[in-house]
Design a protein around this motif. Structure first.
Motif, PDB file in Angstrom:
ATOM      1  N   PRO A 381       0.817  -1.223   0.000  1.00  0.00           N
ATOM      2  CA  PRO A 381       0.000   0.000   0.000  1.00  0.00           C
ATOM      3  C   PRO A 381       0.852   1.276   0.000  1.00  0.00           C
ATOM      4  N   PHE A 382       2.140   1.129  -0.089  1.00  0.00           N
ATOM      5  CA  PHE A 382       3.005   2.317  -0.102  1.00  0.00           C
ATOM      6  C   PHE A 382       4.189   2.047  -1.028  1.00  0.00           C
ATOM      7  N   ALA A 383       4.904   3.100  -1.355  1.00  0.00           N
ATOM      8  CA  ALA A 383       6.128   2.951  -2.145  1.00  0.00           C
ATOM      9  C   ALA A 383       7.306   2.799  -1.200  1.00  0.00           C
ATOM     10  N   LEU A 384       8.218   1.908  -1.539  1.00  0.00           N
ATOM     11  CA  LEU A 384       9.388   1.717  -0.677  1.00  0.00           C
ATOM     12  C   LEU A 384      10.275   2.953  -0.709  1.00  0.00           C
ATOM     13  N   THR A 385      10.904   3.214   0.421  1.00  0.00           N
ATOM     14  CA  THR A 385      11.891   4.300   0.432  1.00  0.00           C
ATOM     15  C   THR A 385      13.172   3.807  -0.227  1.00  0.00           C
ATOM     16  N   GLY A 386      14.014   4.757  -0.601  1.00  0.00           N
ATOM     17  CA  GLY A 386      15.287   4.395  -1.218  1.00  0.00           C
ATOM     18  C   GLY A 386      16.108   3.513  -0.282  1.00  0.00           C
ATOM     19  N   ALA A 387      16.088   3.839   1.011  1.00  0.00           N
ATOM     20  CA  ALA A 387      16.872   3.076   1.981  1.00  0.00           C
ATOM     21  C   ALA A 387      16.348   1.647   2.081  1.00  0.00           C
ATOM     22  N   GLN A 388      15.041   1.478   2.023  1.00  0.00           N
ATOM     23  CA  GLN A 388      14.461   0.124   2.064  1.00  0.00           C
ATOM     24  C   GLN A 388      14.889  -0.666   0.827  1.00  0.00           C
ATOM     25  N   GLN A 389      14.860   0.003  -0.319  1.00  0.00           N
ATOM     26  CA  GLN A 389      15.258  -0.688  -1.557  1.00  0.00           C
ATOM     27  C   GLN A 389      16.715  -1.114  -1.499  1.00  0.00           C
ATOM     28  N   GLY A 411      17.585   0.171  11.722  1.00  0.00           N
ATOM     29  CA  GLY A 411      16.764   1.301  11.289  1.00  0.00           C
ATOM     30  C   GLY A 411      15.932   1.817  12.439  1.00  0.00           C
ATOM     31  N   ASP A 412      15.768   3.101  12.471  1.00  0.00           N
ATOM     32  CA  ASP A 412      15.011   3.777  13.522  1.00  0.00           C
ATOM     33  C   ASP A 412      13.617   3.159  13.652  1.00  0.00           C
ATOM     34  N   VAL A 413      13.003   3.344  14.800  1.00  0.00           N
ATOM     35  CA  VAL A 413      11.621   2.869  14.969  1.00  0.00           C
ATOM     36  C   VAL A 413      10.750   3.469  13.884  1.00  0.00           C
ATOM     37  N   GLY A 414       9.982   2.606  13.260  1.00  0.00           N
ATOM     38  CA  GLY A 414       9.065   3.088  12.232  1.00  0.00           C
ATOM     39  C   GLY A 414       9.692   3.293  10.864  1.00  0.00           C
ATOM     40  N   SER A 415      10.944   2.895  10.726  1.00  0.00           N
ATOM     41  CA  SER A 415      11.604   3.115   9.435  1.00  0.00           C
ATOM     42  C   SER A 415      11.205   2.057   8.409  1.00  0.00           C
ATOM     43  N   GLY A 416      10.497   1.032   8.871  1.00  0.00           N
ATOM     44  CA  GLY A 416       9.995   0.037   7.930  1.00  0.00           C
ATOM     45  C   GLY A 416      10.922  -1.139   7.686  1.00  0.00           C
ATOM     46  N   LYS A 417      11.374  -1.729   8.763  1.00  0.00           N
ATOM     47  CA  LYS A 417      12.259  -2.888   8.635  1.00  0.00           C
ATOM     48  C   LYS A 417      11.479  -4.148   8.269  1.00  0.00           C
ATOM     49  N   THR A 418      10.242  -4.216   8.767  1.00  0.00           N
ATOM     50  CA  THR A 418       9.495  -5.469   8.618  1.00  0.00           C
ATOM     51  C   THR A 418       9.287  -5.837   7.152  1.00  0.00           C
ATOM     52  N   VAL A 419       9.009  -4.851   6.356  1.00  0.00           N
ATOM     53  CA  VAL A 419       8.735  -5.149   4.956  1.00  0.00           C
ATOM     54  C   VAL A 419      10.009  -5.664   4.261  1.00  0.00           C
ATOM     55  N   MET A 590      13.193   7.820   6.686  1.00  0.00           N
ATOM     56  CA  MET A 590      11.845   7.485   7.149  1.00  0.00           C
ATOM     57  C   MET A 590      10.862   7.525   5.990  1.00  0.00           C
ATOM     58  N   PRO A 591       9.833   6.696   6.066  1.00  0.00           N
ATOM     59  CA  PRO A 591       8.796   6.803   5.041  1.00  0.00           C
ATOM     60  C   PRO A 591       8.248   8.231   5.025  1.00  0.00           C
ATOM     61  N   PRO A 592       7.888   8.711   3.859  1.00  0.00           N
ATOM     62  CA  PRO A 592       7.437  10.097   3.772  1.00  0.00           C
ATOM     63  C   PRO A 592       6.101  10.300   4.494  1.00  0.00           C
ATOM     64  N   GLY A 593       5.852  11.539   4.860  1.00  0.00           N
ATOM     65  CA  GLY A 593       4.542  11.887   5.390  1.00  0.00           C
ATOM     66  C   GLY A 593       4.331  11.532   6.847  1.00  0.00           C
ATOM     67  N   ARG A 594       5.386  11.047   7.505  1.00  0.00           N
ATOM     68  CA  ARG A 594       5.219  10.759   8.932  1.00  0.00           C
ATOM     69  C   ARG A 594       5.024  12.049   9.696  1.00  0.00           C
ATOM     70  N   LYS A 595       4.070  12.070  10.580  1.00  0.00           N
ATOM     71  CA  LYS A 595       3.906  13.251  11.429  1.00  0.00           C
ATOM     72  C   LYS A 595       4.926  13.154  12.554  1.00  0.00           C
ATOM     73  N   GLY A 725       2.650   7.961  17.491  1.00  0.00           N
ATOM     74  CA  GLY A 725       2.856   8.534  16.160  1.00  0.00           C
ATOM     75  C   GLY A 725       2.883   7.469  15.090  1.00  0.00           C
ATOM     76  N   ARG A 726       2.246   6.352  15.356  1.00  0.00           N
ATOM     77  CA  ARG A 726       2.276   5.258  14.396  1.00  0.00           C
ATOM     78  C   ARG A 726       0.989   5.188  13.589  1.00  0.00           C
ATOM     79  N   GLY A 727       0.103   6.108  13.846  1.00  0.00           N
ATOM     80  CA  GLY A 727      -1.130   6.114  13.077  1.00  0.00           C
ATOM     81  C   GLY A 727      -1.355   7.463  12.436  1.00  0.00           C
TER      82      GLY A 727
HETATM   83  P1  ADP Z   1      10.086  -0.773  12.214  1.00  0.00           P
HETATM   84  O1  ADP Z   1      11.309  -0.469  11.427  1.00  0.00           O
HETATM   85  O2  ADP Z   1       9.998   0.065  13.450  1.00  0.00           O
HETATM   86  O3  ADP Z   1       9.943  -2.235  12.505  1.00  0.00           O
HETATM   87  P2  ADP Z   1       7.754  -1.192  10.704  1.00  0.00           P
HETATM   88  O4  ADP Z   1       8.322  -2.153   9.764  1.00  0.00           O
HETATM   89  O5  ADP Z   1       6.916  -1.703  11.809  1.00  0.00           O
HETATM   90  O6  ADP Z   1       8.907  -0.299  11.315  1.00  0.00           O
HETATM   91  O7  ADP Z   1       6.985  -0.080   9.902  1.00  0.00           O
HETATM   92  C1  ADP Z   1       6.303   0.943  10.551  1.00  0.00           C
HETATM   93  C2  ADP Z   1       5.095   1.346   9.777  1.00  0.00           C
HETATM   94  O8  ADP Z   1       5.456   2.001   8.577  1.00  0.00           O
HETATM   95  C3  ADP Z   1       4.246   0.159   9.347  1.00  0.00           C
HETATM   96  O9  ADP Z   1       2.896   0.523   9.541  1.00  0.00           O
HETATM   97  C4  ADP Z   1       4.556   0.008   7.883  1.00  0.00           C
HETATM   98  O10 ADP Z   1       3.485  -0.538   7.174  1.00  0.00           O
HETATM   99  C5  ADP Z   1       4.837   1.406   7.453  1.00  0.00           C
HETATM  100  N1  ADP Z   1       5.771   1.521   6.325  1.00  0.00           N
HETATM  101  C6  ADP Z   1       6.878   0.776   6.109  1.00  0.00           C
HETATM  102  N2  ADP Z   1       7.512   1.216   4.994  1.00  0.00           N
HETATM  103  C7  ADP Z   1       6.807   2.253   4.517  1.00  0.00           C
HETATM  104  C8  ADP Z   1       6.963   3.125   3.395  1.00  0.00           C
HETATM  105  N3  ADP Z   1       7.983   3.001   2.533  1.00  0.00           N
HETATM  106  N4  ADP Z   1       6.043   4.091   3.222  1.00  0.00           N
HETATM  107  C9  ADP Z   1       5.030   4.236   4.094  1.00  0.00           C
HETATM  108  N5  ADP Z   1       4.808   3.450   5.147  1.00  0.00           N
HETATM  109  C10 ADP Z   1       5.697   2.457   5.378  1.00  0.00           C
END
Ligand code: ADP
Ligand code: MG
Length: 836
Positions: A381-389, A411-419, A590-595, A725-727
């Motif tokens: 549902p989102f585009a990967l960041t350059g760092a994720q790629q 990666g910082d909390v919320g940086s999207g490691k899980t994906v 960080m993924p864009p648009g984070r508050k 700040g996760r929602g």
């Molecule tokens: P963490 O690195 O802290 O484990 P998560 O993998 O849990 O982070 O990701 C945090 C939130 O950001 C999740 O809700 C995830 O779906 C979302 N997310 C991950 N990558 C992106 C991205 N590139 N763009 C927007 N949202 C993203």
């Protein structure tokens, strides 16, 4: 009155006329009953006149004797003190001058440097001998040294100064500079116990050289008076101050100018870490003794070729210059040589571990067909960041090989490691292998269970039945059929609290190879579970997960690739040291648009307002956290404090809201119940100790209130802040601290301006040091004696050299490498139990 003795005997002084006239006056004073009636205007005025303008050595000496009088001069003495003073001078005079009585005044030559020649042999002693064998170490001293971890001769050699006092400037007394550290070489004229200031006793001395005299005092140290025989030639080092218009030295270092090397004065003097009852002079003497006897006998484990490439000083020279440097440049050169040796040993250690891991077996080559990767990324549902790629590409390249991967995903909390991790698990599944994720808590395992499933197939959301999802999925099984794959992906949850039959079912399915991705806690590595085709293991939140478990999991299924995920931002030096055996992928975007989580500092007076704010948020349907102050004494006390705080909040502040409590003393199951209740919206406020730090993702939580914020490190506060700040809602972090000191408030204010976990970590490290930042034991970080974590440059040099050595001689089996191999295994021996 020894000072008087010196004064009379000073040959040059005796040749001068003022001496004779003083003698006459003193005799008259005696005759008049010490009434200060010998001269018109009083003895003090006479004495001043006598010495005024007299620049001769005799004048200087006389002034010296007068300075030995207390502040208010002769007039200020009691009659009996006057008698003693006068009689002392006269008695000394009666002895008369004579060649035998004259103090031998050494010529002012610069102190000698280390004498050349072989070190004295010390029979039967070696580097591992106890410090007690040393001349300079009594049993009591040995005990004090032990408190600093210094037990053997070798330890003394490696107990380095943390800085140096610069006493290298030797100046004649007439040229000393107020306020500076410097050294004078002078003769003791007088030295006596004295009352300094109101009641404090100490030693007062007057010393002189050809150019003048100087008052010297040692507060509280009366014994020094007994050590300073008049006529002794001394080097005195310290700061010069002005007292009643006269120059004086307070508490200087001092030592006799004998033929031995100077170690306390007149040079760069080492300042050692001390402990109660351990005096600087003692440690300096010990260091000197050990250097003399052992510096040349310390085996250098670094091979000569490496020494040459790294341009290291020979070890004996580096050790000597580290303790007693000729200059600050020399000290830095010594430090560089010793730090590189230290870092090289560590790097050889970590690289060997990695080598051993890579050589321990063949991993499965895992690859995701490009079309499947495209499908996976496209369905997100989102585009990967350059760092994720970038991280994905690095991991994909690693796991495509049969050499087992060992990589840290940081990666910082919320940086999207899980994906990123999910893509790797997908590659395993697509390659007919199994993957596993190990989480530190059940709730995090459950969270991953759901997240992974959603990431693999975002449509899964729509199909999710009503009700708390963990119950629906609680059977521990599910299969997703992503549109971009031919085969379904079977995911299993395996945690300790599953019903026994579900657990058994999951275990069996894993064992039969019917599970593609297993997600769980340490239950995953229990005996009953076996993975027939384990291709990849992902370990989440490394620092809470015993490395032993990591190793055990590896052992489950041959030789999987290992990906370790951590949200703890580790500065590069620390990472290369602690996780030096891992490659590192960094998600620094960080993924864009984070508050941004609005961060506010608050003082105790603001507490009610803060509570009001929490209540407001809850009334709007949000949830909040309250973190209790850190209690370090014990977990039991921390838990008790948390219970009290919880009860107070529940009774007095928020009686109408739903509060939950988690702390480290709760049984894991109970903790999980509370966390689940919060996650599922059945609690408004979660009161917690620091255990909530790692973990849970509750999009509806918007306020993090941290009590006693000053007790936590910045990194830890940042982790707390990452819980909100996760929602979609604007979130807040309130940092309450009782401590209003400028230092603390300044540190906390960094939280308001810096939102980058890595920068905060660097600040933390700078402000609190690595021990605080990150328990040494916990991380397996060897104690750095010389190197600093800021030595990035030296670290890179050491790492490159270590790699080169190992490439050349992977087993370090060549004769010239044996010593190094031995030292490496010695160093890592104690740590390998904790860090696999
Ligand atoms: P963490 O690195 O802290 O484990 P998560 O993998 O849990 O982070 O990701 C945090 C939130 O950001 C999740 O809700 C995830 O779906 C979302 N997310 C991950 N990558 C992106 C991205 N590139 N763009 C927007 N949202 C993203
Ligand atoms: Mg995470």
């Amino acid at each position: 009155m020894s000072w008087a003795w010196v004064w009379w005997r000073e040959p040059r002084a005796l040749a001068e006329a003022p001496v004779e006239s003083l003698r006459k006056v003193l005799e008259l004073e005696r005759a008049k009953g010490y009434a200060d009636a010998a001269v018109f205007g009083g003895l003090d005025a006479f004495l001043r006149r006598l010495t005024k303008g007299d620049r001769s050595p005799a004048g200087a000496c006389l002034r010296t004797a007068l300075q030995a009088l207390p502040g208010r001069g002769y007039a200020g003495l009691t009659p009996s003190e006057r008698r003693r003073w006068v009689e002392g001078l006269l008695a000394a005079a009666a002895d008369g001058p004579g060649p035998a009585g004259a103090p031998r005044v050494a010529t002012a030559s610069p102190p000698r440097r280390r004498s050349p020649g072989p070190p004295p042999a010390v029979a039967g002693l070696n580097l591992d001998s106890s410090v007690e064998v040393l001349k300079g170490a009594s049993r009591a001293t040995a005990g004090r040294l032990a408190r600093l971890g210094v037990r053997t001769v070798r330890d003394v050699l490696y107990h380095f100064p943390h800085r140096y006092s610069d006493f290298a400037h030797i100046r004649p007394i007439s040229q000393i500079v107020v306020g500076e550290e410097q050294t004078v070489l002078a003769t003791v004229w007088t030295a006596a116990e004295a009352t300094l200031g109101r009641r404090l006793k100490g030693t007062e001395a007057v010393v002189g050289d050809d150019t003048g005299t100087l008052r010297v005092i040692w507060w509280g140290q009366r014994y020094i008076a007994r050590q300073l025989r008049p006529g002794t030639r001394l080097a005195l080092s310290g700061r010069v101050t002005v007292f009643r218009g006269r120059l004086q030295m307070e508490n200087p270092e001092y030592e006799a100018l004998t033929s031995e090397d100077l170690i306390h004065t007149a040079r760069l003097v080492p300042v050692y870490p001390l402990t109660e009852g351990l005096y600087p002079r003692v440690v300096r003497r010990l260091a000197k003794e050990v250097l003399e006897a052992f510096a040349d006998r310390v085996p250098d484990t670094v091979p000569v070729s490496s020494q040459e490439r790294l341009k290291l000083w020979p070890l004996p020279r580096a050790l000597r210059q580290m303790h007693y440097p000729d200059s600050l440049n020399a000290a830095e050169g010594a430090r560089r040589s010793l730090a590189l040796r230290e870092l090289l040993t560590i790097q050889v250690g970590v690289l060997r571990r990695r080598q051993a891991w890579q050589a321990s077996g063949r991993a499965h080559a895992l690859a995701l067909p490009p079309a499947a990767l495209e499908g996976f990324v496209g369905a997100l549902p989102f585009a990967l960041t350059g760092a994720q790629q970038r991280a994905m590409a690095q991991i994909a390249a690693d796991i495509a090989r049969k050499v087992p991967m060992s990589r840290l995903l940081e990666g910082d909390v919320g940086s999207g490691k899980t994906v990123v991790a999910t893509a790797a698990l997908l590659a395993a599944a697509a390659s007919d292998c199994q993957g596993a994720i190990m989480a530190p808590t059940e709730i995090l395992a459950e969270q991953h269970y759901r997240t992974v499933r959603r990431l693999l197939d975002p449509r899964a959301d729509d199909q999710e039945p009503e009700g708390p999802w963990f119950q629906v999925l609680g059977s521990g099984f599910l299969a997703v059929q992503p549109s971009y794959l031919d085969q379904p992906i079977r995911v299993a949850l395996l945690t300790g609290s599953l019903a026994a039959k579900d657990k058994a079912a999951a275990q069996e399915a894993i064992g039969r190879g019917e599970v593609d991705i297993a997600i769980g806690t340490h239950a995953l590595i229990q005996e009953e579970v076996s993975f027939p085709r384990l291709g990849l293991v992902v370990v989440d939140e490394q620092h809470r997960f015993g490395v032993v478990q990591r190793a055990a999991l590896r052992a489950k299924g041959g030789c999987p690739h290992v990906l370790v995920m951590t949200a703890t931002p580790i500065p590069r030096t620390l990472a290369l040291t602690v996780y030096g055996d891992l490659d590192i992928s960094l998600i620094d975007e960080m993924p864009p648009g984070r508050k941004q989580v609005k961060t506010i500092r608050a003082l105790p007076d603001d507490r009610d307002e803060a509570y009001g704010f929490l209540r407001e948020q809850v009334l709007q349907g949000r949830q909040t956290y309250i973190i209790c102050p850190l209690v370090e004494e014990s977990e039991a006390i921390a838990a008790k404090a948390a219970v009290q705080e919880y009860e107070r909040l529940a009774r007095e502040v928020f009686p109408d809201l739903r509060l939950g409590l988690v702390h480290g003393r709760l049984p894991a199951a109970e903790r999980e119940v509370q966390m689940r209740a919060f996650r599922d919206g059945r609690l408004d406020i979660l009161v917690s100790t620091a255990v909530v730090e790692v973990g849970i993702d509750v999009a509806n939580a918007t306020v993090m209130l941290v009590e006693g914020a000053d007790r936590f490190g910045l990194s830890q506060l940042h982790q707390f802040r990452g819980r909100v700040g996760r929602g979609e809602h604007q979130s807040y972090c309130i940092l309450l601290s009782e401590n209003q000191s400028e230092e603390v408030q300044e540190r906390l204010s960094l939280m308001e301006s810096i939102y980058d976990g890595f920068r905060l970590a660097e600040e933390d490290l700078r402000l609190r040091g690595p021990g605080e930042y990150f328990g040494t034991r916990q991380t397996g970080l060897p104690d750095l004696k010389v190197a600093r974590l800021s030595d990035v440059d030296l670290l890179e040099q050491a790492r490159a050299e270590a790699a080169r050595l190992l490439e050349d001689d992977p087993a370090l089996a060549r004769p010239e490498h044996l010593a190094l191999a031995g030292q490496v295994s010695h160093l890592w021996g104690s740590l390998t139990a904790e860090v696999s």
